[in-house]
Enzyme design. Structure first.
Site, PDB file in Angstrom:
ATOM      1  N   ASP A  89       0.844  -1.189   0.000  1.00  0.00           N
ATOM      2  CA  ASP A  89       0.000   0.000   0.000  1.00  0.00           C
ATOM      3  C   ASP A  89       0.886   1.248   0.000  1.00  0.00           C
ATOM      4  O   ASP A  89       1.774   1.373   0.841  1.00  0.00           O
ATOM      5  CB  ASP A  89      -0.904  -0.004   1.233  1.00  0.00           C
ATOM      6  N   HIS A 123      -3.890  13.870   1.017  1.00  0.00           N
ATOM      7  CA  HIS A 123      -4.102  12.984   2.172  1.00  0.00           C
ATOM      8  C   HIS A 123      -2.924  13.099   3.134  1.00  0.00           C
ATOM      9  O   HIS A 123      -3.108  13.285   4.341  1.00  0.00           O
ATOM     10  CB  HIS A 123      -4.259  11.543   1.669  1.00  0.00           C
ATOM     11  N   GLU A 157     -10.553   3.543   3.567  1.00  0.00           N
ATOM     12  CA  GLU A 157      -9.689   4.383   2.728  1.00  0.00           C
ATOM     13  C   GLU A 157     -10.027   4.103   1.270  1.00  0.00           C
ATOM     14  O   GLU A 157      -9.971   2.956   0.811  1.00  0.00           O
ATOM     15  CB  GLU A 157      -8.199   4.110   3.001  1.00  0.00           C
ATOM     16  N   GLU A 163      -9.207   3.832  -2.339  1.00  0.00           N
ATOM     17  CA  GLU A 163      -7.943   3.651  -3.064  1.00  0.00           C
ATOM     18  C   GLU A 163      -8.182   2.960  -4.400  1.00  0.00           C
ATOM     19  O   GLU A 163      -9.257   2.411  -4.664  1.00  0.00           O
ATOM     20  CB  GLU A 163      -6.966   2.796  -2.236  1.00  0.00           C
ATOM     21  N   ASP A 203      -8.944   0.142   1.861  1.00  0.00           N
ATOM     22  CA  ASP A 203      -7.957  -0.240   2.868  1.00  0.00           C
ATOM     23  C   ASP A 203      -8.510   0.114   4.252  1.00  0.00           C
ATOM     24  O   ASP A 203      -8.237   1.180   4.800  1.00  0.00           O
ATOM     25  CB  ASP A 203      -6.643   0.501   2.588  1.00  0.00           C
ATOM     26  N   ARG A 235      -7.976   3.384  13.331  1.00  0.00           N
ATOM     27  CA  ARG A 235      -7.152   4.562  13.611  1.00  0.00           C
ATOM     28  C   ARG A 235      -6.579   4.583  15.020  1.00  0.00           C
ATOM     29  O   ARG A 235      -5.497   5.132  15.243  1.00  0.00           O
ATOM     30  CB  ARG A 235      -7.982   5.835  13.380  1.00  0.00           C
ATOM     31  N   GLN A 247      -3.749   2.227  15.042  1.00  0.00           N
ATOM     32  CA  GLN A 247      -2.691   2.795  14.204  1.00  0.00           C
ATOM     33  C   GLN A 247      -1.887   3.856  14.966  1.00  0.00           C
ATOM     34  O   GLN A 247      -0.664   3.876  14.938  1.00  0.00           O
ATOM     35  CB  GLN A 247      -3.336   3.415  12.954  1.00  0.00           C
ATOM     36  N   LYS A 269      -4.011  -2.209   9.925  1.00  0.00           N
ATOM     37  CA  LYS A 269      -4.342  -2.316   8.500  1.00  0.00           C
ATOM     38  C   LYS A 269      -4.573  -3.756   8.054  1.00  0.00           C
ATOM     39  O   LYS A 269      -5.280  -3.993   7.084  1.00  0.00           O
ATOM     40  CB  LYS A 269      -3.189  -1.748   7.671  1.00  0.00           C
ATOM     41  N   THR A 299      -8.663  -5.898   3.751  1.00  0.00           N
ATOM     42  CA  THR A 299      -8.592  -4.953   2.633  1.00  0.00           C
ATOM     43  C   THR A 299      -9.547  -5.476   1.569  1.00  0.00           C
ATOM     44  O   THR A 299      -9.389  -6.599   1.095  1.00  0.00           O
ATOM     45  CB  THR A 299      -7.159  -4.875   2.058  1.00  0.00           C
ATOM     46  N   GLU A 350      -9.936  12.127   7.739  1.00  0.00           N
ATOM     47  CA  GLU A 350      -9.820  13.470   7.168  1.00  0.00           C
ATOM     48  C   GLU A 350     -11.170  14.174   7.105  1.00  0.00           C
ATOM     49  O   GLU A 350     -11.269  15.374   7.346  1.00  0.00           O
ATOM     50  CB  GLU A 350      -9.281  13.388   5.740  1.00  0.00           C
TER      51      GLU A 350
HETATM   52 MN    MN Z   1      -4.075   2.883   2.768  1.00  0.00          MN
END
Ligand code: MN
Length: 414
Positions: A119, A126, A191, A193, A225, A229, A232, A245, A249, A359
């Site tokens: 990834d 971002h 996420e 992607e 993904d 948080r 993380q 993560k 996915t 975000e």
């Molecule tokens: Mn990602």
């Protein structure tokens, strides 16, 4: 790169492919894999390429075995595209007389048994917005504009669209707590992607030159993904993402090939400073980015219809897909057919184009997050159990048929 297969006037005898809102018109021809079956999408139908390959010699040899590996060869892939286009547009073709090879879409698997998944972090918007949460005065780290940042993901938890996602357990540490606790993640996020499928690989010690990189990938798929948080935040230093993560996915089962995308390549985003030589190629700069309109939808269990919460575009990525692939192989690391490289969260400059809740709900340091208002009257700062996340994507350009990237969905469950 443009040819008759991109002609907007072309129609198919598969009527559903000609509807204006069709995601899979005859100009698209996306590939997928069912149970032991190689498939191509046309309108609301799929063509069973594995069955066709039993009676007809096709340019991609692996189709007979129900595998998409043979799509790695650019020449074979293009030849197959032309054959399919011819067969599906001409009402007197062999296939038009043998319509039993078409049928409704069965359960789909991932296009490949993925060996390795990586990834990246290619959206500067971002990276800047996330960086500003932790370092308001210096959001972008000094390496960002030089190195396509990435981390090795986990191939074993790649799942096909539609698979439910268990809220992960992990270590959580509140800012004011002395020690972490172990329990369910409270800050579950998605996420938005784009995944890139590696075609022909490179051998150990042999990098992929940037000017040849287009020969080394097959196409793209939407990818979510999922991210925890709170896990993380506590675990990511100094080695980067790990258990936050690797729990899931989600990937769309449909590969949109680079041949189908030919009309939608565009100039790379402006890039200062000029990339190092091994990442710089004039053609890649001029037409290495992809103009794909992407969106994120949420649906709570109380909602009938999903609600769009953000929109962005892959053309805003700081690095092209080719630069990511070249960079990955630049130290001699072998890429193999069916490896998956993801772009990183695709966010635009504005808040409405944020590709993740981290975000989208962010306001400013020290201020509470601003929830997303859902149409059922509820609010979300992060995902709740039962919430479904749906990613969609479209390639649109004046004078060409629009292509839909299918969708990539998953529901969070305890
Ligand atoms: Mn990602």
């Amino acid at each position: 790169m443009l040819d008759q297969t991109h002609d907007a006037r072309a129609t198919s005898w598969v009527e559903s492919a000609n509807l204006e809102e069709a995601a899979f018109p005859v100009q698209h021809l996306p590939f997928a894999r069912g149970d032991g079956r190689a498939l191509v999408g046309i309108g609301d139908q799929v063509l069973d390429l594995t069955a066709v390959a039993q009676v007809k010699a096709l340019p991609v040899d692996s189709l007979k075995q129900g595998c998409l590996q043979g799509l790695a060869s650019p020449a074979a892939r293009r030849e197959l595209r032309h054959w399919l286009f011819e067969q599906l547009t001409s009402s007197t073709s062999w296939l038009a007389q043998n319509r039993q090879f078409l049928g409704p879409t069965p359960g789909l698997r991932l296009p490949f048994e993925v060996g390795d998944y990586t990834d990246f972090y290619a959206s500067i918007h971002h990276a800047t917005r996330v960086g500003s949460m932790f370092r308001p005065d210096n959001p972008l780290l000094p390496n960002y504009r030089w190195v396509p940042i990435g981390y090795h993901g986990r191939a074993s938890s790649l799942i096909v669209s539609g698979t439910e996602v268990h809220r992960p357990l992990g270590q959580l540490k509140a800012d004011d707590a002395e020690a972490p606790v172990f329990g369910p993640c409270k800050m579950l996020d998605y996420e938005l992607e784009l995944g890139l499928w590696v075609g022909t690989g490179n051998s150990l010690g042999k990098p992929i030159p940037i000017h040849q990189v287009r020969d080394h990938w097959i196409g793209v798929s939407l990818l979510n993904d999922w991210s925890a948080r709170d896990l993380q935040r506590w675990e990511y230093q100094p080695l980067g993402p790990f258990l936050a993560k690797s729990f899931a996915t989600t990937v769309s089962p449909w590969i949109t090939t680079q041949e189908a995308l030919a009309p939608f390549f565009c100039a790379a985003a402006s890039h200062e400073p000029r990339p190092l030589e091994y990442l710089w190629d004039q053609q890649d700069q001029q037409e290495g980015a992809l103009d794909l309109q992407l969106e994120v939808q949420l649906r709570s269990p109380q909602m009938q219809q999903p609600q769009t919460v953000s929109r962005s575009n892959s053309k805003d990525l700081f690095w092209t897909l080719g630069q990511m692939l070249t960079h990955h192989a630049s130290n001699g690391c072998p890429m193999r057919t069916g490896d998956l490289l993801a772009s990183g969260t695709i966010s635009g400059e504005s808040r409405e184009s944020a590709g993740c809740l981290l975000e989208l709900t962010w306001v400013a340091p020290g201020q509470p997050r601003q929830p997303v208002e859902l149409e059922d009257g509820s609010r979300r700062v992060f995902l709740q159990d039962g919430d479904e996340v749906i990613l969609r994507g479209w390639a649109r350009r004046e004078g060409f048929r629009s292509l839909g990237l299918g969708h990539c969905s998953g529901r969070a469950i305890p």
